[in-house]
Design a protein around this motif. Sequence first.
Motif, PDB file in Angstrom:
ATOM      1  N   VAL A 117     -41.824 -21.139 -86.887  1.00  0.00           N
ATOM      2  CA  VAL A 117     -42.497 -20.564 -85.721  1.00  0.00           C
ATOM      3  C   VAL A 117     -42.925 -21.694 -84.805  1.00  0.00           C
ATOM      4  N   ILE A 118     -42.620 -21.580 -83.532  1.00  0.00           N
ATOM      5  CA  ILE A 118     -43.168 -22.522 -82.558  1.00  0.00           C
ATOM      6  C   ILE A 118     -44.281 -21.799 -81.817  1.00  0.00           C
ATOM      7  N   TYR A 119     -45.424 -22.471 -81.761  1.00  0.00           N
ATOM      8  CA  TYR A 119     -46.624 -21.877 -81.183  1.00  0.00           C
ATOM      9  C   TYR A 119     -47.191 -22.843 -80.141  1.00  0.00           C
ATOM     10  N   THR A 120     -48.119 -23.689 -80.493  1.00  0.00           N
ATOM     11  CA  THR A 120     -48.739 -24.597 -79.523  1.00  0.00           C
ATOM     12  C   THR A 120     -47.845 -25.775 -79.169  1.00  0.00           C
ATOM     13  N   GLY A 121     -46.946 -26.150 -80.060  1.00  0.00           N
ATOM     14  CA  GLY A 121     -46.085 -27.306 -79.866  1.00  0.00           C
ATOM     15  C   GLY A 121     -46.581 -28.544 -80.593  1.00  0.00           C
ATOM     16  N   LEU A 149     -34.410 -28.620 -80.667  1.00  0.00           N
ATOM     17  CA  LEU A 149     -35.340 -27.833 -81.455  1.00  0.00           C
ATOM     18  C   LEU A 149     -34.820 -26.419 -81.654  1.00  0.00           C
ATOM     19  N   ALA A 150     -34.804 -25.992 -82.919  1.00  0.00           N
ATOM     20  CA  ALA A 150     -34.467 -24.611 -83.265  1.00  0.00           C
ATOM     21  C   ALA A 150     -35.686 -23.981 -83.929  1.00  0.00           C
ATOM     22  N   ALA A 151     -36.021 -22.773 -83.510  1.00  0.00           N
ATOM     23  CA  ALA A 151     -37.142 -22.047 -84.104  1.00  0.00           C
ATOM     24  C   ALA A 151     -36.705 -20.614 -84.369  1.00  0.00           C
ATOM     25  N   LEU A 152     -37.040 -20.118 -85.540  1.00  0.00           N
ATOM     26  CA  LEU A 152     -36.734 -18.727 -85.839  1.00  0.00           C
ATOM     27  C   LEU A 152     -37.519 -17.811 -84.905  1.00  0.00           C
ATOM     28  N   VAL A 153     -38.799 -18.143 -84.664  1.00  0.00           N
ATOM     29  CA  VAL A 153     -39.655 -17.328 -83.795  1.00  0.00           C
ATOM     30  C   VAL A 153     -40.363 -18.237 -82.790  1.00  0.00           C
ATOM     31  N   ASP A 154     -40.335 -17.831 -81.532  1.00  0.00           N
ATOM     32  CA  ASP A 154     -41.109 -18.498 -80.478  1.00  0.00           C
ATOM     33  C   ASP A 154     -42.170 -17.510 -80.020  1.00  0.00           C
ATOM     34  N   ARG A 155     -43.425 -17.825 -80.304  1.00  0.00           N
ATOM     35  CA  ARG A 155     -44.507 -16.893 -79.963  1.00  0.00           C
ATOM     36  C   ARG A 155     -45.289 -17.280 -78.722  1.00  0.00           C
ATOM     37  N   GLY A 156     -44.856 -18.349 -78.030  1.00  0.00           N
ATOM     38  CA  GLY A 156     -45.530 -18.745 -76.795  1.00  0.00           C
ATOM     39  C   GLY A 156     -46.819 -19.502 -77.049  1.00  0.00           C
ATOM     40  N   HIS A 157     -47.677 -19.558 -76.031  1.00  0.00           N
ATOM     41  CA  HIS A 157     -49.001 -20.197 -76.088  1.00  0.00           C
ATOM     42  C   HIS A 157     -48.930 -21.708 -76.258  1.00  0.00           C
ATOM     43  N   ARG A 158     -48.020 -22.392 -75.556  1.00  0.00           N
ATOM     44  CA  ARG A 158     -47.894 -23.838 -75.682  1.00  0.00           C
ATOM     45  C   ARG A 158     -49.136 -24.557 -75.162  1.00  0.00           C
ATOM     46  N   GLU A 159     -49.459 -25.629 -75.847  1.00  0.00           N
ATOM     47  CA  GLU A 159     -50.483 -26.561 -75.403  1.00  0.00           C
ATOM     48  C   GLU A 159     -49.851 -27.883 -74.980  1.00  0.00           C
ATOM     49  N   LEU A 160     -48.577 -28.055 -75.307  1.00  0.00           N
ATOM     50  CA  LEU A 160     -47.817 -29.250 -74.959  1.00  0.00           C
ATOM     51  C   LEU A 160     -46.513 -28.822 -74.281  1.00  0.00           C
ATOM     52  N   PRO A 171     -43.744 -12.399 -77.861  1.00  0.00           N
ATOM     53  CA  PRO A 171     -45.042 -12.554 -77.208  1.00  0.00           C
ATOM     54  C   PRO A 171     -46.151 -12.023 -78.125  1.00  0.00           C
ATOM     55  N   THR A 172     -47.174 -12.831 -78.318  1.00  0.00           N
ATOM     56  CA  THR A 172     -48.295 -12.437 -79.175  1.00  0.00           C
ATOM     57  C   THR A 172     -49.591 -12.783 -78.471  1.00  0.00           C
ATOM     58  N   SER A 173     -50.676 -12.236 -78.978  1.00  0.00           N
ATOM     59  CA  SER A 173     -51.989 -12.673 -78.508  1.00  0.00           C
ATOM     60  C   SER A 173     -52.433 -13.822 -79.403  1.00  0.00           C
ATOM     61  N   GLU A 181     -53.580 -13.046 -83.027  1.00  0.00           N
ATOM     62  CA  GLU A 181     -52.599 -12.578 -84.007  1.00  0.00           C
ATOM     63  C   GLU A 181     -51.980 -13.782 -84.712  1.00  0.00           C
ATOM     64  N   LYS A 182     -51.440 -13.550 -85.894  1.00  0.00           N
ATOM     65  CA  LYS A 182     -50.724 -14.567 -86.662  1.00  0.00           C
ATOM     66  C   LYS A 182     -49.295 -14.068 -86.875  1.00  0.00           C
ATOM     67  N   VAL A 183     -48.366 -14.997 -86.957  1.00  0.00           N
ATOM     68  CA  VAL A 183     -46.982 -14.663 -87.279  1.00  0.00           C
ATOM     69  C   VAL A 183     -46.683 -15.283 -88.626  1.00  0.00           C
ATOM     70  N   ARG A 184     -46.232 -14.480 -89.560  1.00  0.00           N
ATOM     71  CA  ARG A 184     -45.887 -14.981 -90.888  1.00  0.00           C
ATOM     72  C   ARG A 184     -44.387 -14.798 -91.120  1.00  0.00           C
ATOM     73  N   VAL A 185     -43.736 -15.912 -91.412  1.00  0.00           N
ATOM     74  CA  VAL A 185     -42.324 -15.891 -91.783  1.00  0.00           C
ATOM     75  C   VAL A 185     -42.268 -15.950 -93.303  1.00  0.00           C
ATOM     76  N   CYS A 186     -41.624 -14.980 -93.892  1.00  0.00           N
ATOM     77  CA  CYS A 186     -41.435 -14.946 -95.347  1.00  0.00           C
ATOM     78  C   CYS A 186     -39.960 -15.231 -95.638  1.00  0.00           C
ATOM     79  N   VAL A 187     -39.721 -16.122 -96.586  1.00  0.00           N
ATOM     80  CA  VAL A 187     -38.354 -16.419 -97.008  1.00  0.00           C
ATOM     81  C   VAL A 187     -38.247 -16.149 -98.507  1.00  0.00           C
ATOM     82  N   ALA A 188     -37.115 -15.608 -98.897  1.00  0.00           N
ATOM     83  CA  ALA A 188     -36.924 -15.192-100.288  1.00  0.00           C
ATOM     84  C   ALA A 188     -37.158 -16.334-101.269  1.00  0.00           C
TER      85      ALA A 188
END
Length: 178
Positions: A102-106, A127-138, A150-152, A155-162
């Motif tokens: 997940v890419i979030y703040t950077g 850079l490759a990201a499975l999820v880009d949720r926005g809200h960069r600080e950089l 897009p998230t607030s 909220e949290k984004v959780r990536v689960c891998v087997a």
Amino acid sequence: MLKEKAEILDANAMGRAITRISFEIIEKNKGLGDICIIGILSRGATIAKRLAKRIAELEGVRVPVGYLDITPYRDDMRRDTEDRSQIAFDVTDKKVVLVDDVIYTGRSVRAAIDGLMARGRPEKIQLAALVDRGHRELPIRADFIGKNLPTSTDEKVRVCVAEQDGIDRVVILCEEEE
């Protein structure tokens, strides 16, 4: 306490996103010459391994894969921690595809770039990201994205891998209302 708000990607959708990112990596780089893939521990490393496997299936070429521990390079943690990175090749003059779940703040990506540069001077870092949720600080953006989400900020984004969680999925979590 966090509760699940919504499932964003199930196992099939994650697989399709990884396939799409794999094709984009091949196309953007006009092949696989001097490419290596480095995943940010821990789930970015799992996704990196899957990307390399998918690229090998598509192109018949094994791309070197490494795993980067960004903890020693973070600006918000102690730097005297053990570096658990596993990169068995030189990154100098390579096209490095850096992978995060997940890419979030950077800020994690900034730490990862510091970690890569401490190991050599890549020709290029993508850079490759499975999820880009926005809200960069950089001022950082992903070159390859599985899902824009897009998230607030609460909220949290959780990536689960087997491999680590027993299931492949991406969910949004939010605070449970009292």
